[in-house]
Design a protein around this motif. Structure first.
Motif, mmCIF file in Angstrom:
data_model
loop_
_atom_site.group_PDB
_atom_site.id
_atom_site.type_symbol
_atom_site.label_atom_id
_atom_site.label_comp_id
_atom_site.label_asym_id
_atom_site.label_seq_id
_atom_site.Cartn_x
_atom_site.Cartn_y
_atom_site.Cartn_z
ATOM 1 N N VAL A 38 52.417 49.947 37.984
ATOM 2 C CA VAL A 38 51.483 50.271 36.910
ATOM 3 C C VAL A 38 50.992 48.979 36.257
ATOM 4 O O VAL A 38 49.787 48.753 36.099
ATOM 5 C CB VAL A 38 52.145 51.195 35.872
ATOM 6 C CG1 VAL A 38 51.194 51.459 34.712
ATOM 7 C CG2 VAL A 38 52.573 52.506 36.522
ATOM 8 N N GLY A 39 51.937 48.118 35.880
ATOM 9 C CA GLY A 39 51.554 46.826 35.317
ATOM 10 C C GLY A 39 50.764 45.994 36.297
ATOM 11 O O GLY A 39 49.778 45.333 35.931
ATOM 12 N N ARG B 39 60.714 46.023 34.464
ATOM 13 C CA ARG B 39 59.993 46.247 35.724
ATOM 14 C C ARG B 39 58.488 46.253 35.488
ATOM 15 O O ARG B 39 57.717 45.731 36.302
ATOM 16 C CB ARG B 39 60.433 47.562 36.359
ATOM 17 C CG ARG B 39 61.795 47.530 37.004
ATOM 18 C CD ARG B 39 61.868 46.573 38.170
ATOM 19 N NE ARG B 39 60.998 46.971 39.272
ATOM 20 C CZ ARG B 39 60.815 46.251 40.373
ATOM 21 N NH1 ARG B 39 61.411 45.080 40.499
ATOM 22 N NH2 ARG B 39 60.034 46.682 41.328
ATOM 23 N N PHE B 40 58.051 46.823 34.377
ATOM 24 C CA PHE B 40 56.624 46.817 34.039
ATOM 25 C C PHE B 40 56.124 45.385 33.851
ATOM 26 O O PHE B 40 55.061 45.009 34.347
ATOM 27 C CB PHE B 40 56.386 47.634 32.766
ATOM 28 C CG PHE B 40 54.966 47.629 32.289
ATOM 29 C CD1 PHE B 40 54.021 48.458 32.886
ATOM 30 C CD2 PHE B 40 54.572 46.789 31.255
ATOM 31 C CE1 PHE B 40 52.697 48.444 32.443
ATOM 32 C CE2 PHE B 40 53.254 46.772 30.815
ATOM 33 C CZ PHE B 40 52.315 47.605 31.403
ATOM 34 N N ILE C 54 57.150 51.905 38.194
ATOM 35 C CA ILE C 54 56.433 51.434 37.010
ATOM 36 C C ILE C 54 56.013 49.973 37.146
ATOM 37 O O ILE C 54 55.077 49.522 36.489
ATOM 38 C CB ILE C 54 57.282 51.664 35.737
ATOM 39 C CG1 ILE C 54 56.375 51.746 34.516
ATOM 40 C CG2 ILE C 54 58.340 50.565 35.566
ATOM 41 C CD1 ILE C 54 57.110 52.212 33.270
ATOM 42 N N TYR D 151 62.869 50.060 32.611
ATOM 43 C CA TYR D 151 61.445 50.349 32.717
ATOM 44 C C TYR D 151 60.591 49.205 32.174
ATOM 45 O O TYR D 151 59.602 48.793 32.797
ATOM 46 C CB TYR D 151 61.105 51.627 31.939
ATOM 47 C CG TYR D 151 61.766 52.895 32.433
ATOM 48 C CD1 TYR D 151 62.159 53.037 33.765
ATOM 49 C CD2 TYR D 151 61.994 53.959 31.571
ATOM 50 C CE1 TYR D 151 62.758 54.208 34.214
ATOM 51 C CE2 TYR D 151 62.588 55.139 32.006
ATOM 52 C CZ TYR D 151 62.974 55.249 33.332
ATOM 53 O OH TYR D 151 63.569 56.407 33.775
#
Length: 445
Positions: A71-72, A120-121, A68, A117
């Motif tokens: 993703v960011g 980490r994003f 994840i 999550y």
């Protein structure tokens, strides 16, 4: 008496001294920042050796949390790089490194999967734009015939970082576990996160945005750099104009991005799961950290040698393809030794040699495609597409391991990805890509 114009040999030696001076001023700071960039995005691979037990996180949860991040990173990569083109590298690095350092250090407070999550994003969001931003920054200082070498030196830090990552993580998590009531994995996030804030301040204080702002260059040196960069400027909008839209329409950008994606699948899958793979062979956390330096060190040496040979010959396609195939063979051979550390390390060394060399050669190519605002957008797109492999690799490997109980199937799939990368690059780009580096020309079929 007729005055003699300076010979091309004299001019070449003077330019060599000039760009050596620039390299020594810029690259040590940029490389140090990149080492910590690697540490903060991959240290969770070592931290999870304690986190999973301490917080009761499954392999699947860890894989999702590791993925994840990307993703960011992907969502904010292009906007961050376009902002850099407007406000300069100093302010950009201060923003990026300060925020990612604080977010990475905050990982010490994780207690639930949801918190894992979210943080980490956020680390991914704050790191977005760092590597492609530096690549764009280098195009403001180095003409194309020298850009490949500067790029290779910068990416050497990416290969060098695992040599630091393993022993550092092993020492922190072993020796500080329990200190002041904190677990070793918590100390790891703090001690590798806070220095990034300080490095951001250092970069802001020491790096000029452009050559004309560098007080350590004299007027003649600034003029020479400007002349060489103007000589590189394309005569039409084929390579240089149009910004984001033109970069999006350029098929070569997407091909290089996809090839980068296939290579990075293997890089990040091993970065996050190699500690678990080695620990499963009976090694302690400290032994895992020390043993992991062997493939990394060989990867650094190979990337320097192969990158230098690629620069000297001007050939890119087959240097990349052979390196990628070496990595693919290493991954396949690793499956033969699931419980035997020594041959497994030798196989992983082949993987590191191949992926590090392929990555270095690959990133010497975009500088010959794009210039100006189009370069900022194109490099960011290539980096975003390639970096999106990080969304797939850790989660996919975690899911496959949870389903099958081993890494074997994952290693086969990663090996096939590297073979595909080699085939695509060799077949898509023409042999003229192996022409002189001074031309910096990359033409698609």
């Amino acid at each position: 008496m007729t005055s003699m114009a300076p010979s091309s040999t004299t001019t070449g030696k003077t330019d060599d001294l000039l760009f050596r001076k620039i390299s020594w001023r810029l690259l040590p700071v940029l490389c140090l920042c990149y080492v910590f960039n690697y540490l903060d995005r991959t240290n969770v691979g070592y931290a999870q050796l304690q986190m999973k037990e301490h917080l009761a996180l499954s392999d699947a949860v860890f894989g999702i949390g590791a993925s994840i991040f990307f993703v960011g990173y992907a969502l904010f990569e292009v906007p961050s790089n376009m902002l850099l083109a407007r406000i300069g590298v100093r302010a950009t690095l201060l923003r990026i490194m300060g925020l990612w350092g604080l977010a990475s250090a905050a990982m010490m407070f994780v207690a639930t999967p949801t918190q894992f999550y979210i943080l980490r994003f956020l680390v991914g969001v704050f790191e977005a734009g760092f590597a492609p931003g530096v690549l764009y920054y280098l195009t403001l200082w180095f003409p194309r015939r020298r850009l490949a070498q500067a790029t290779a030196l910068f990416f050497m830090a990416f290969s060098l970082a695992p040599i630091v990552a393993g022993p550092t993580a092993g020492a922190i998590m072993t020796w500080l576990d329990g200190a002041r009531g904190m677990r070793g994995w918590q100390w790891l996030f703090v001690l590798e996160g806070i220095p990034c804030v300080l490095l951001g301040i250092m970069a802001f204080a020491t790096l000029p945005d452009r050559p004309e702002q560098a007080g350590w260059l004299d007027d003649a040196e600034r003029d020479r750099i400007a002349h060489l960069l103007r000589a590189d400027a394309p005569t039409s909008t084929t390579h240089g104009g149009g910004g984001v839209r033109a970069a999006i329409r350029d098929a070569r950008v997407w091909v290089l991005g996809f090839v980068s994606f296939l290579v990075i699948l293997g890089i990040y899958a091993l970065a996050f799961w190699k500690p678990t793979l080695l620990k499963g062979m009976g090694l302690s956390i400290m032994q895992v950290g020390l043993v992991a330096t062997i493939p990394a060190a060989c990867g650094v040496a190979a990337s320097l040698l192969i990158g230098r040979h690629s620069d000297r010959t001007g050939e890119r396609r087959w240097h990349f393809a052979i390196a990628a195939l070496v990595a693919a063979v290493g991954l396949m051979l690793t499956t033969l030794f699931p419980k035997d550390p020594l041959p497994a390390i030798l196989c992983l060394t082949l993987v590191s040699i191949g992926t590090s060399s392929a990555f270095t050669v690959l990133w010497s190519m975009p500088g010959g495609i794009l210039t100006g605002q189009r370069a900022a957008a194109g490099i960011a797109i290539i980096s975003t597409v390639g970096g999106s492999a990080g969304m797939v690799a850790p989660a996919a490997v975690g899911a496959i391991k949870a389903a099958t109980g081993s890494f074997t199937l994952s290693l086969y799939l990663l090996s096939l990805a590297l073979v595909l990368a080699a085939v695509i690059l060799v077949t898509w780009f023409r042999p003229r890509d192996a022409g002189p580096v001074v031309e910096g020309s990359i033409q698609a079929r």
